[in-house]
Design a protein around this motif. Structure first.
Motif, mmCIF file in Angstrom:
data_model
loop_
_atom_site.group_PDB
_atom_site.id
_atom_site.type_symbol
_atom_site.label_atom_id
_atom_site.label_comp_id
_atom_site.label_asym_id
_atom_site.label_seq_id
_atom_site.Cartn_x
_atom_site.Cartn_y
_atom_site.Cartn_z
ATOM 1 N N THR A 189 0.824 -1.208 0.000
ATOM 2 C CA THR A 189 0.000 0.000 0.000
ATOM 3 C C THR A 189 0.856 1.255 0.000
ATOM 4 O OG1 THR A 189 -0.124 0.004 2.413
ATOM 5 C CG2 THR A 189 -1.899 -1.108 1.233
ATOM 6 N N ASP A 190 0.202 2.371 -0.291
ATOM 7 C CA ASP A 190 0.883 3.660 -0.241
ATOM 8 C C ASP A 190 1.127 4.078 1.200
ATOM 9 O OD1 ASP A 190 -1.870 3.891 0.150
ATOM 10 O OD2 ASP A 190 -1.990 5.918 -0.655
ATOM 11 N N CYS A 191 0.110 3.899 2.029
ATOM 12 C CA CYS A 191 0.170 4.359 3.402
ATOM 13 C C CYS A 191 -0.829 3.522 4.203
ATOM 14 C CB CYS A 191 -0.167 5.839 3.499
ATOM 15 S SG CYS A 191 -1.797 6.230 2.822
ATOM 16 N N GLY B 86 -3.293 -0.049 -3.134
ATOM 17 C CA GLY B 86 -2.113 -0.601 -3.805
ATOM 18 C C GLY B 86 -1.642 0.300 -4.926
ATOM 19 N N TRP B 87 -1.237 1.525 -4.555
ATOM 20 C CA TRP B 87 -0.778 2.492 -5.564
ATOM 21 C C TRP B 87 0.420 1.913 -6.303
ATOM 22 C CZ3 TRP B 87 -2.933 6.719 -7.594
ATOM 23 C CH2 TRP B 87 -3.992 7.322 -6.886
ATOM 24 N N THR B 88 0.266 1.838 -7.624
ATOM 25 C CA THR B 88 1.271 1.138 -8.425
ATOM 26 C C THR B 88 2.627 1.841 -8.427
ATOM 27 O OG1 THR B 88 0.217 2.293 -10.263
ATOM 28 C CG2 THR B 88 -0.349 -0.027 -9.964
ATOM 29 N N GLY C 121 11.205 14.089 -6.607
ATOM 30 C CA GLY C 121 9.981 13.496 -6.067
ATOM 31 C C GLY C 121 10.045 11.980 -6.194
ATOM 32 N N PHE C 122 8.878 11.350 -6.335
ATOM 33 C CA PHE C 122 8.817 9.886 -6.375
ATOM 34 C C PHE C 122 9.674 9.284 -7.494
ATOM 35 C CE2 PHE C 122 4.746 8.181 -4.159
ATOM 36 C CZ PHE C 122 4.993 8.974 -3.055
ATOM 37 N N VAL C 123 9.736 9.987 -8.628
ATOM 38 C CA VAL C 123 10.396 9.398 -9.796
ATOM 39 C C VAL C 123 11.921 9.512 -9.699
ATOM 40 C CG1 VAL C 123 10.739 9.686 -12.287
ATOM 41 C CG2 VAL C 123 8.429 9.666 -11.329
ATOM 42 N N ASN D 141 3.949 7.567 6.990
ATOM 43 C CA ASN D 141 4.390 6.195 6.758
ATOM 44 C C ASN D 141 4.142 5.809 5.303
ATOM 45 O OD1 ASN D 141 5.359 3.663 7.199
ATOM 46 N ND2 ASN D 141 3.878 3.105 8.798
ATOM 47 N N HIS D 142 5.103 6.192 4.467
ATOM 48 C CA HIS D 142 5.004 6.008 3.021
ATOM 49 C C HIS D 142 6.397 5.562 2.585
ATOM 50 C CE1 HIS D 142 1.295 7.755 1.352
ATOM 51 N NE2 HIS D 142 1.850 7.758 0.145
ATOM 52 N N TYR D 143 6.535 4.449 1.968
ATOM 53 C CA TYR D 143 7.920 4.004 1.718
ATOM 54 C C TYR D 143 8.587 4.593 0.489
ATOM 55 C CZ TYR D 143 5.220 0.175 -0.578
ATOM 56 O OH TYR D 143 4.339 -0.565 -1.296
HETATM 57 C C1 BGC Z 1 -0.886 8.222 -2.627
HETATM 58 C C2 BGC Z 1 0.443 8.149 -3.327
HETATM 59 C C3 BGC Z 1 0.093 7.798 -4.726
HETATM 60 C C4 BGC Z 1 -0.547 9.039 -5.249
HETATM 61 C C5 BGC Z 1 -0.773 9.101 -6.706
HETATM 62 C C6 BGC Z 1 -1.595 9.395 -3.176
HETATM 63 O O1 BGC Z 1 -2.787 9.669 -2.592
HETATM 64 O O2 BGC Z 1 -0.781 8.225 -1.260
HETATM 65 O O3 BGC Z 1 1.431 7.534 -2.709
HETATM 66 O O4 BGC Z 1 1.083 7.251 -5.494
HETATM 67 O O5 BGC Z 1 -1.711 9.353 -4.558
HETATM 68 O O6 BGC Z 1 -0.087 10.117 -7.149
#
Ligand code: BGC
Length: 945
Positions: free
Chosen positions: A455-457, A465-467, A688-690, A753-755
């Protein structure tokens, strides 16, 4: 004489890791793996190698059969006999041959299949009638089986629409929690298999199953919806009991079962559970159940471990908040629930437990939870001591507020940690406590977010299950944990939920109605299976996912069109770039089109490589050509002839460098530009994430190890270590989920809590410690540490499919010691720091002691440039302090930003740049400081105050 030092471990089946027999596998021909003498490998002759193996298989009721195979393979080797049938068990042991010498036989291991075909189910999905509706108490379904004789074997096969907890004769059948977990229910619903032999007795046996809302009917997602999969809870259970006379007695859910209301008045994963203990002992009226539709074809056996209680933590502190609330600090942000012991209260007295990850102004900081109530409550039955804990919910929290207990003792309250019970396989350690705590935070975020699905959080009204999140985190995850079965199951859901046109949903299981192709998120379809293959050697998984991988790439290739540039349309982009406004996390500096086309190139080349490995050369050639065309288009569209990448941001350079999207000749210039961008940001993170998972690799690969370490060692905001200095015990969603003044970021995305941003852990393992796979499944290891001045030592350990591999290095007295442990069955290519050529070594322990090649800090001479000044950490620190004291800047990023355009100029230019050419007060002090730095500095320690 057998080779006793190399006795194989008992065979492992597929990716199952638990101790004891594997029950209820869905694999008819489970692949086998073993390790050779993981503890005594040092005593093995160096030329030992497996040339062949022999498997002895004893199927239930049959005599043993032996299969000899000439092969060095020991990981995921094919099942040698005919496939198993439903309910069949087999015991397997293995020995291996080196030359003509055989090892001893391993200890045996047992595997048993579940119900492999819909026809094996006599049970039907049943749902209570009249009770168990939405907003009604959780129902219990009951069936009775009369057993006429001594029981020799009993299995319970079960699943539910909702979550279930089964008891046989009043005893829980398992320690699993929140079964059957969450899968793409419309296509795949897991069932569980339990050995319940010990819980049955001759006579009447009661099977009672509590049904909660779980993911099936509870709230899911931030849109506030419930009952996304249907509004009826239902149970499918089949108890099969074999008695001493060989007869099989079956209790299967059908219309003869009954149902009644439990003491659980309400339950929801987000909102919590409400329990009336007064109802637990009453005899509730029983009503009928009815058969409801349920798809037996969708039933699948688990591939990974179940969710369990994995740890309990005592309260660190019980205290009063400014408003007078009783608060508890467990010292660790975690996922699970609170266990509370109470006594001495009247019947009907209410106790409430609220949860939060952080405090704000000394009170529970619940705003980050958004609409999740995260509250458990209990109505007590009377004064007797009782232990309170929920069973059908979970929360993300470090702090709890307890209402209704006047004098709460820390001894009476415990945090119960829940998660998928994954075997820990990776560790990292260094000489820097802050870095080690950061790594520990990554581990805790993985534990909290690996609760049946990635999961994201784990705390707010999301937990999806944010991909994109697991896409970036999968390399770290598969080092830290044996996540193969866990992620392989999730990938099956991804493929099942993929749109017919190949679009990968934003979240898997898919519950959002508005997914579109999104780079980095959809690329989970290719990158996660590829990562798993790299780390486990599981080619079967790649074969299973290949159609899904291709469908994704085809979809994006169609969007990119003949120009091969994926531009326009929706993108998340470099999500949570630290400069994006709190309320617009997608407003990153890197053009999302650059990110999109880079991901298409990456995914297309992954598909090409996968197809090649799977023996499909034509497919491989097609995708390799696509990848080459996209790369060319990327270069034409986004790269200047001088080596700048469009957007001129760290994320853009990181993508182009790590994924090889530029000509070799331009890499050095692009790397230098990236390093300068890091300097210009004052060594604060700006991805950021990328970009975050790639930026340290991009710096290291282009020779800017020092700059990578400066970024890593940074503690100012934003940085990897800033949250650690703020007391974080997990990785945060935002670089600044908590602001330096202790307030919570005003944005919406403020999980603690977001990995995703912890994905740099993979670089710590592979490059700082230096332990990486060089061939799939770690059959070959690449040991290539890059020691940095900031660290005296670092090391990592990983339980590879072949056994434990370890690397650690230590600097001191001008020497560097490198130690490497290589498991049997593998080799390592070792780049000893400073040595011109790598060496290749076999199994066992190896050690090198060399002159420490870590360069001393470059001395600051009078010819120093502004860049040299910034690279000289102690000098730079002094200069920044002087600039702040002189009032010409407020912090390091401010100083760095002012100097950004003068990096190549003589260091003196720094003074002019900060004082508007001398027209601003403060120049004198700065010139003095610089004079001292340039005049006296020779080597590392000279400029230190
Ligand atoms: C989630 C992120 C996710 C994002 C999409 C958020 O709400 O917590 O981790 O990837 O939305 O951009």
């Amino acid at each position: 004489m057998p080779l006793t030092a190399a006795t194989p471990t008992p065979p492992r089946f597929e990716h199952h890791t638990g101790a004891g027999p594997v029950l209820g596998t869905g694999a008819r021909a489970p692949r086998l793996s073993w390790q050779l003498s993981p503890t005594e490998s040092a005593e093995l002759p160096p030329d030992f190698r497996q040339d062949g193996y022999e498997i002895e298989m004893t199927r239930a009721g049959q005599s043993p059969q032996r299969f000899r195979v000439d092969s060095p393979d020991q990981v995921l080797v094919p099942w040698p006999g005919p496939p198993l049938t439903s309910r069949e068990s087999a015991t397997v042991r293995v020995r291996v041959r080196s030359g003509e010498t055989w090892t001893d036989w391993s200890d045996p291991a047992t595997v048993e299949t579940g119900l492999l075909a819909p026809a094996d189910w006599r049970a039907r999905f049943v749902s209570p009638q009249g009770i168990g509706g939405l907003d009604r108490p959780a129902p219990i379904l009951r069936g009775t089986l009369t057993v006429p004789a001594e029981v020799v074997r009993a299995r319970l096969y079960a699943t539910a629409h909702g979550c279930y907890r089964a008891e046989l004769n009043g005893q829980p059948v398992t320690d699993e929690v929140l079964a059957p977990g969450w899968t793409s229910y419309r296509h795949r619903l897991r069932y569980q298999t339990y050995d319940v032999t010990g819980l049955l007795r001759p006579g009447d046996n009661q099977l009672a199953v509590l049904l909660g809302n779980g993911w099936h009917r509870g709230r899911l997602g931030f849109l506030g919806e419930r009952a996304r999969y249907g509004d009826r809870l239902a149970l499918l259970a089949q108890l099969e009991v074999t008695t001493a006379d060989g007869a099989v007695h079956v209790l299967a859910t059908d219309g003869s079962w009954t149902a009644y209301e439990s003491e659980v008045l309400a339950d929801d994963l987000y909102d919590g559970q409400r329990t009336d203990l007064r109802l637990a002992t009453r005899t509730a009226p029983e009503g009928p159940v009815e058969e409801v539709p349920g798809d037996l074809d969708a039933l699948v056996a688990p591939e990974g471990p179940p969710v369990r209680v994995t740890q309990t933590l005592p309260a660190e502190q019980v205290f009063r908040s400014p408003s007078g609330a009783t608060l508890v600090d467990f010292g660790q942000n975690l996922v699970g629930w609170v266990r509370l012991r109470v006594r001495g209260h009247q019947s009907g007295h209410e106790i409430v437990v609220r949860h939060a990850e952080v405090l704000e102004d000394g009170e529970l900081g619940v705003r980050p939870l958004r609409t999740a109530r995260a509250t458990d409550s209990y109505l007590l039955a009377g004064p007797d001591e009782v232990v309170l804990e929920p069973t059908l919910t979970c929360h993300g929290f470090r702090y709890a507020e307890v209402i209704g207990v006047t004098e709460l003792s820390a001894d009476d309250i415990t945090a119960v940690v829940l998660g998928s019970d994954l075997r820990r396989t990776g560790w990292f350690e260094s000489s820097e406590p802050l870095l080690d705590r950061f790594h520990e935070n990554v581990v805790w975020s993985a534990r909290g977010n690996f609760l049946d699905l990635p999961t994201d959080c784990p705390q707010r009204d999301e937990r999806l299950g944010w991909t994109g999140d697991i896409q970036v985190f999968s390399p770290s995850a598969s080092f830290l944990f044996d996540a193969a079965g866990f992620l392989s199951s999730w990938l099956a859901d991804l493929a099942a939920d993929q749109y017919p046109d190949g679009t990968v949903p934003f979240v898997v299981p898919d519950i959002l109605p508005f997914s579109q192709p999104a780079a980095a998120w959809g690329d989970a379809a290719t990158i996660v299976p590829w990562q798993l293959y790299q780390r486990t050697g599981d080619l079967g998984l790649l074969a299973r996912q290949l159609p899904s991988m291709r469908a994704w790439v085809d979809r994006v290739a169609a969007l990119a069109g003949p120009r091969r540039v994926w531009a326009g349309g929706f993108q998340f982009g470099d999500w949570l770039d630290p400069t994006a406004p709190p309320d617009a996390p997608f407003q990153a500096r890197t053009d999302p089109d650059v990110i999109a086309t880079a991901h298409l190139a990456r995914s297309a080349s992954i598909v090409a490589e996968a197809a090649e490995l799977l023996g499909e050369p034509d497919v491989a050639a097609r995708y390799a050509e696509l990848a080459a065309e996209v790369r060319e288009a990327f270069v034409a569209e986004y790269l200047t002839p001088g080596g700048r990448v469009l957007s001129d941001t760290p994320t853009a350079y990181a993508l182009a460098l790590v994924w090889d999207l530029m000509p070799q000749a331009l890499r050095a210039r692009a790397g230098a530009r990236l390093a300068d961008l890091v300097r210009r940001a004052g060594f604060r993170i700006s991805t950021g994430f990328v970009g975050t998972p790639l930026v340290a690799d991009a710096l290291t690969d282009t020779g800017h190890v020092d700059v990578a370490y400066r970024l890593l060692a940074q503690t100012g905001c934003p940085s990897w270590l800033y949250p650690v200095t703020m007391g974080a015990t997990t990785v945060w969603e935002r670089w600044d989920s908590m602001l330096p003044d202790g307030s919570i970021n005003p944005g919406e995305m403020t999980s603690f809590n977001h990995y995703a941003l912890g994905a740099v852990a993979d670089w710590l393992h592979r490059r700082v410690a230096g332990l990486a796979p060089a061939a799939s499944g770690y059959r070959e290891l690449l040991v290539r540490p890059v020691p940095g001045r900031w660290l005296q030592s670092a090391g990592a350990r990983h339980l590879t499919p072949y056994g434990e591999a370890a690397v650690d290095w230590e600097r001191g007295d001008g020497q560097l010691t490198l130690r490497v442990r290589v498991p049997v069955g593998t080799h390592a290519t070792v780049h000893v720091p400073g040595a011109p050529d790598p060496v290749r070594v076999g199994h066992g322990a190896h050690e090198w002691r060399v002159a420490d090649p870590t360069p001393a800090a470059p001395a600051l001479s009078s010819a120093a440039t502004v860049r040299d000044l910034m690279d000289h950490e102690p000098g730079w620190t002094q200069f920044v302090a002087a600039a702040v004291a002189a009032g010409v800047a407020t912090d390091e990023p401010g100083v760095a930003a002012a100097l950004g355009r003068y990096l190549d100029r003589p260091a003196e230019a720094a003074v002019a740049a900060l004082t508007w050419g001398g027209g601003r007060p403060g120049g004198e002090a700065l010139r003095d400081c610089l004079g001292q730095l340039l005049g006296s500095a020779e080597g590392e320690d000279a400029p230190a105050a």
